[in-house]
Design an enzyme around this catalytic site. Sequence first.
Site, PDB file in Angstrom:
ATOM      1  N   ASP A 295       6.009  -0.898   6.725  1.00 16.96           N
ATOM      2  CA  ASP A 295       7.245  -0.518   7.515  1.00 16.96           C
ATOM      3  C   ASP A 295       8.454  -0.134   6.742  1.00 16.96           C
ATOM      4  OD1 ASP A 295       8.490  -0.037   9.866  1.00 16.96           O
ATOM      5  OD2 ASP A 295       8.424  -1.816  10.740  1.00 16.96           O
TER       6      ASP A 295
ATOM      7  N   TYR B  14       2.776  -8.345  12.257  1.00 15.47           N
ATOM      8  CA  TYR B  14       2.603  -7.706  13.763  1.00 15.47           C
ATOM      9  C   TYR B  14       1.884  -8.081  14.651  1.00 15.47           C
ATOM     10  CZ  TYR B  14       5.912  -4.373  11.602  1.00 15.47           C
ATOM     11  OH  TYR B  14       7.173  -4.084  11.140  1.00 15.47           O
TER      12      TYR B  14
ATOM     13  N   LYS C 266       3.485  -9.053  -1.809  1.00 17.90           N
ATOM     14  CA  LYS C 266       4.194 -10.118  -2.253  1.00 17.90           C
ATOM     15  C   LYS C 266       3.574 -11.083  -2.557  1.00 17.90           C
ATOM     16  CE  LYS C 266       8.173 -10.814  -2.415  1.00 17.90           C
ATOM     17  NZ  LYS C 266       8.894 -10.864  -3.662  1.00 17.90           N
TER      18      LYS C 266
ATOM     19  N   ASP D 187       9.088  -5.690  -3.863  1.00 15.57           N
ATOM     20  CA  ASP D 187      10.429  -5.530  -4.315  1.00 15.57           C
ATOM     21  C   ASP D 187      10.711  -4.521  -5.466  1.00 15.57           C
ATOM     22  OD1 ASP D 187       9.299  -7.916  -4.941  1.00 15.57           O
ATOM     23  OD2 ASP D 187      11.076  -8.657  -5.860  1.00 15.57           O
TER      24      ASP D 187
END
Length: 397
Positions: A283, A149, A219, A259
């Site tokens: 998000d 971002y 992640k 995930d």
Amino acid sequence: MSKITINELGKLQVPSNPTIPFIEGDGVGGEITPAMQQIVNAAVQKAYHGEKVIQWKEVLAGEKAYKTTDNWLPNETISAFEDYLVGIKGPLTTPIGGGIRSLNVALRQTLDLYVCLRPVRWFQGVSSPIKEPQKVDMHIFRENTEDIYAGIEWEAGTKEANKFYSFIKEEMNVDSVRFPESSAFGVKPVSKEGSKRLIRAACKYALEHNLPTVTLVHKGNIMKFTEGGFKKWGYELIEKEFAQELKDGKLVVNDCIADAFLQNTLLKPQDYSVIATLNLNGDYISDQLAAMVGGIGIAPGGNINYNTGHALFEATHGTAPDIAGENTVNPCSIILSANLMLDYMGWSKAAKLIVDALEYHFKKGYATHDLARFMPNGKSLSTSDFTEKIVQYIKTR
Ligand code: NAD
């Protein structure tokens, strides 16, 4: 006009009549923001019998600002949020073409609002796509200033993209770009400082609110230094700054790959409480969790810098131009955001009155059309009738 301040210990000092700047917002903003103010005023009056009162101060942004000042985000608006520390806003239209990319992003960056706080809970009566929504009670701490971002990216085929590729190939020995000629490139900055301040805020919040766990979602299995760094720095910070709380079992920290986390929130939401995560993961997570408890009309949010005290609470949905002016919009996102704001100010008695009123009405099936149409005993109310019911309920407590 009385200002909220922060003392040298980082504790908010709230006078009994604080000035709270607010942006009404575009589209449905003119309907939800006054509804929120009526409900907050009623709750504050009921809780404190006139000893505390909010002085609302309108500041301009978005279309209303553009029409009157020719500026989407006037400097006076930013100064007001800087001076008064705590404010609230309705949704803003994203200006198309040139200038500011997003007014929301501009406000977050200028005030360095590094936490995006999104509490997610279910209200009995509200329809949910999952079997046991009563098990959802999570508090997302999304890092708000870093990650992809930061907006560092170059379009495929441009001079900049080619230059960037030459640099990583020649200077950094990178040879893993599959189609270099037609690749766009982006840079993902994740810092130790940025990660630590976010995770520190999440841990303090968990302790203050007696919440059972903090989960670092990342992640790091793929992005070892950015997302993996977030996790590593998080554990370092927790072991150093919260050693006693860990030892006493007051703070329990774990981590989860993003995930797997998204899957787990559907299968065993009760396992998670406070979530600390990076910007992009946050998000996705915010939207999925909001959908699990009733959707965007009911999801609150706050953008906070716990070091300076600056905080801007907001409706998390957009301007909903398709229903603007119809008196059908659900005002609960900004109402629950105001609730978060009252809690942040330490006015929890007023905050509780609002939550109790919403709980009571949802349970009985009273809601705006977006929610009522899916409730087994749903009774669709207009925005103004719903607001009036909540205000009257609070007054008679
Ligand atoms: P949106 O959230 O405005 O609307 C998406 C859909 O959800 C629409 O059908 C709308 O009617 C419905 N909806 C949204 N909020 C609702 C509510 N409270 N009650 C009932 N229904 C509701 O998203 P969009 O259409 O993609 O965006 C419209 C404008 O809002 C754009 O200019 C966008 O940039 C802006 N936007 C602003 C913010 C913000 O200020 N925080 C956030 C998202 C979008």
